[in-house]
Design an enzyme around this catalytic site. Structure first.
Site, short mmCIF file in Angstrom:
data_model
loop_
_atom_site.label_atom_id
_atom_site.label_comp_id
_atom_site.label_asym_id
_atom_site.label_seq_id
_atom_site.Cartn_x
_atom_site.Cartn_y
_atom_site.Cartn_z
CD GLU A 1 -59.09 80.29 66.33
OE1 GLU A 1 -58.41 79.40 65.76
OE2 GLU A 1 -58.62 81.42 66.60
CB SER B 1 -50.11 81.86 62.82
OG SER B 1 -51.50 81.73 62.82
CD GLN C 1 -55.39 77.99 67.53
OE1 GLN C 1 -55.96 78.89 68.16
NE2 GLN C 1 -55.75 77.67 66.33
C1 LIG Z 1 -55.91 88.84 67.70
C2 LIG Z 1 -55.30 87.68 66.99
C3 LIG Z 1 -55.07 86.51 67.70
C4 LIG Z 1 -54.49 85.41 67.06
N1 LIG Z 1 -54.22 84.29 67.81
C5 LIG Z 1 -53.61 83.25 67.22
C6 LIG Z 1 -53.25 82.09 68.01
O1 LIG Z 1 -53.52 82.03 69.21
N2 LIG Z 1 -52.59 81.08 67.40
C7 LIG Z 1 -52.28 81.11 66.08
O2 LIG Z 1 -51.71 80.15 65.58
N3 LIG Z 1 -52.58 82.19 65.30
C8 LIG Z 1 -53.23 83.26 65.85
N4 LIG Z 1 -53.54 84.36 65.09
C9 LIG Z 1 -53.11 84.41 63.69
C10 LIG Z 1 -54.22 84.30 62.65
O3 LIG Z 1 -54.70 82.99 62.56
C11 LIG Z 1 -53.61 84.79 61.32
O4 LIG Z 1 -53.31 86.16 61.48
C12 LIG Z 1 -54.56 84.61 60.15
O5 LIG Z 1 -54.73 83.26 59.85
C13 LIG Z 1 -54.04 85.35 58.89
O6 LIG Z 1 -52.74 84.98 58.61
P1 LIG Z 1 -51.58 86.08 58.41
O7 LIG Z 1 -51.63 87.03 59.56
O8 LIG Z 1 -50.33 85.37 58.13
O9 LIG Z 1 -52.03 86.91 57.15
P2 LIG Z 1 -51.80 86.52 55.61
O10 LIG Z 1 -52.14 85.08 55.42
O11 LIG Z 1 -50.47 86.98 55.19
O12 LIG Z 1 -52.91 87.39 54.92
C14 LIG Z 1 -52.76 88.80 54.71
C15 LIG Z 1 -53.97 89.31 53.93
O13 LIG Z 1 -54.02 88.65 52.65
C16 LIG Z 1 -55.27 88.01 52.47
N5 LIG Z 1 -55.07 86.73 51.79
C17 LIG Z 1 -54.10 85.80 52.03
N6 LIG Z 1 -54.26 84.75 51.21
C18 LIG Z 1 -55.37 84.98 50.46
C19 LIG Z 1 -56.08 84.26 49.45
N7 LIG Z 1 -55.67 83.05 49.07
N8 LIG Z 1 -57.19 84.81 48.92
C20 LIG Z 1 -57.64 86.04 49.32
N9 LIG Z 1 -57.00 86.79 50.27
C21 LIG Z 1 -55.90 86.26 50.84
C22 LIG Z 1 -55.79 87.75 53.88
O14 LIG Z 1 -57.20 87.67 53.87
C23 LIG Z 1 -55.29 88.98 54.62
O15 LIG Z 1 -56.19 90.06 54.42
C24 LIG Z 1 -54.13 85.48 65.69
C25 LIG Z 1 -54.39 86.66 64.97
C26 LIG Z 1 -54.95 87.74 65.60
C27 LIG Z 1 -55.20 88.98 64.81
#
Ligand SMILES: Cc1cc2nc3c(=O)[nH]c(=O)nc-3n(C[C@H](O)[C@H](O)[C@H](O)COP(=O)(O)OP(=O)(O)OC[C@H]3O[C@@H](n4cnc5c(N)ncnc54)[C@H](O)[C@@H]3O)c2cc1C
Length: 393
Positions: A247, A132, A129
């Protein structure tokens, strides 16, 4: 640790018979030994997927018209429970089966169904998928990977990250920007991309627990036929919400079952290691976990029915995801404390706690409040969409 059987006695008897058949098959089947090294796992799990499929245990609630078994969510739950009891692994294609596949089934054309679903169910195509990006996680609508239409092709250039299982995947559901950046969620298309296409580079990323399960994906002018667009060009957002709903909710149902088995292992370990009075602090944590798991079970029976009736995406998906994340982290944390309390050395499953497995589960469990949308984002969705509270700034 049984799921509530359906009220209708004929249906309940049918599910019970199905559960017994699953247990008998698992008892007489040589179960795969999943290598600890992540890189060696895919081949073993692909073979296992195929064996499950050939025996009729994959796609249990999928329609017969696309190669499924045409049974109910209760049959699927009964099988998942037996699989977890037997400590047998999941089929390799769980992202396809549980996350991306339902969206293809709902939004795909007849040709897309014929082309993708039978191979997905058979484990011949493993899916990942690609949503991100480095600057688009919680704020997914800001994604920048470009999709430019040239003739009957879409040419994709950009950068995805955290793509789980991409090194082993044959296909990827990729979100691309086909509209302007300002169009946000109205300018996104949902594209099914062959991972063998020229121009794709997969760079593994090691996780906290040492496994390189997720990856960075680079797209450099990757050409994809327009017939691989799922839904409409620029109409990918509702499909994205559908996939995220599956998911958050679908995955939670299976993990709940697996968490219950881990909890049962934990109780066995406590029973066999405790002489005299149990440690009060641990006893309290175990009691709390029991309550959490009971609530999780009640929630997931509702969720199973909700998904079966097609009520996805729903704000309830966020509740499922939050409950899963919390329970998983509490469970793994308590198991880790038990290791210390009983000074356990490595023992192998089944029938007891496995020190190396627990340490890895604990570290992986930290991700449960991030993948599929972070806990903070789920709380906001619940506040706004379920409780009707005013939107935050
Ligand atoms: C083990 C694992 C597997 C994954 N597998 C996939 C995959 O297969 N495909 C895929 O596409 N993605 C995948 N992901 C990605 C996952 O969907 C993202 O990590 C997640 O959506 C958070 O995005 P980010 O890492 O960019 O963090 P950010 O969006 O940068 O967030 C960082 C922190 O800020 C907080 N934050 C951000 N915006 C807000 C807001 N508006 N209000 C309050 N708090 C906020 C978040 O809660 C978080 O604590 C995976 C992640 C992990 C850890």
């Amino acid at each position: 640790m049984t799921d509530t059987l359906p009220a209708d006695p004929d249906t309940a008897a049918d599910i019970e018979a199905y559960r017994r058949a699953a247990r008998a098959w698992l008892d007489e089947t040589e179960l795969p030994v999943v290598p600890r090294e992540f890189e060696k796992r895919a081949a073993v799990l692909r073979d296992w997927h195929r064996r499950l499929y050939d025996a009729g245990w994959v796609g249990i609630q999928w329609p017969k018209s696309v190669g499924g078994q045409g049974l109910t969510v209760d049959h699927q739950l009964a099988f998942s429970l037996e699989l977890a009891h037997a400590r047998a692994p999941q089929p390799v294609g769980s992202i396809g089966l549980e996350v991306v596949g339902p969206t293809i089934l709902k939004y795909g054309t007849a040709q897309q169904h014929d082309r993708f679903i039978p191979r997905l169910l058979a484990g011949e195509d493993v899916w990942c998928q690609g949503f991100s990006e480095p600057d688009a996680g919680s704020d997914l609508a800001s994604l920048r990977t470009r999709g430019v239409i040239e003739g009957d092709e879409l040419v994709i250039t950009g950068h995805k990250v955290w793509t789980s299982w991409a090194t082993n995947a044959d296909w990827c559901a990729v979100l691309v920007r086909t509209g302007t950046l300002e169009s946000r969620h109205r300018g996104i298309s949902y594209v099914l991309v062959d991972m063998r296409s020229p121009g794709i580079t997969v760079n593994p990323i090691a996780m906290l627990n040492g496994d390189a399960e997720f990856n960075e994906l680079m797209f450099d002018g990757v050409r994809v036929p327009l017939e691989n667009v799922l839904g409409e060009i620029n109409g990918g957002w509702s499909l994205t919400m559908d996939t995220l709903g599956w998911e958050r909710a679908g995955y939670a149902i299976r993990r709940r079952v697996e968490n219950e088995i881990s909890f049962s292992d934990m109780l066995d370990t406590v029973r066999s290691n405790t002489t005299g009075e149990p440690d009060e602090r641990l006893a309290e944590r175990i009691g709390r976990l029991d309550l959490e798991l009971s609530a999780f079970r009640a929630l997931s029976s509702q969720t199973a029915r909700r998904l079966a009736s097609g009520d996805v995406p729903s704000p309830m998906d966020s509740v499922d995801k939050l409950v899963l994340g919390r329970t998983e982290q509490h469970l793994a944390g308590t198991a880790l404390d038990l290791l210390g309390a009983y000074r356990l050395a490595i023992s192998s499953r089944p029938g007891g706690l496995d020190a190396e497995g627990i340490s890895k589960d604990y570290l992986y469990g930290r991700a449960a409040s991030v993948y599929g949308g972070s806990a903070q984002i789920q709380k906001t969705l619940i506040a706004e969409r379920l409780l009707g509270l005013p939107k935050g700034r």
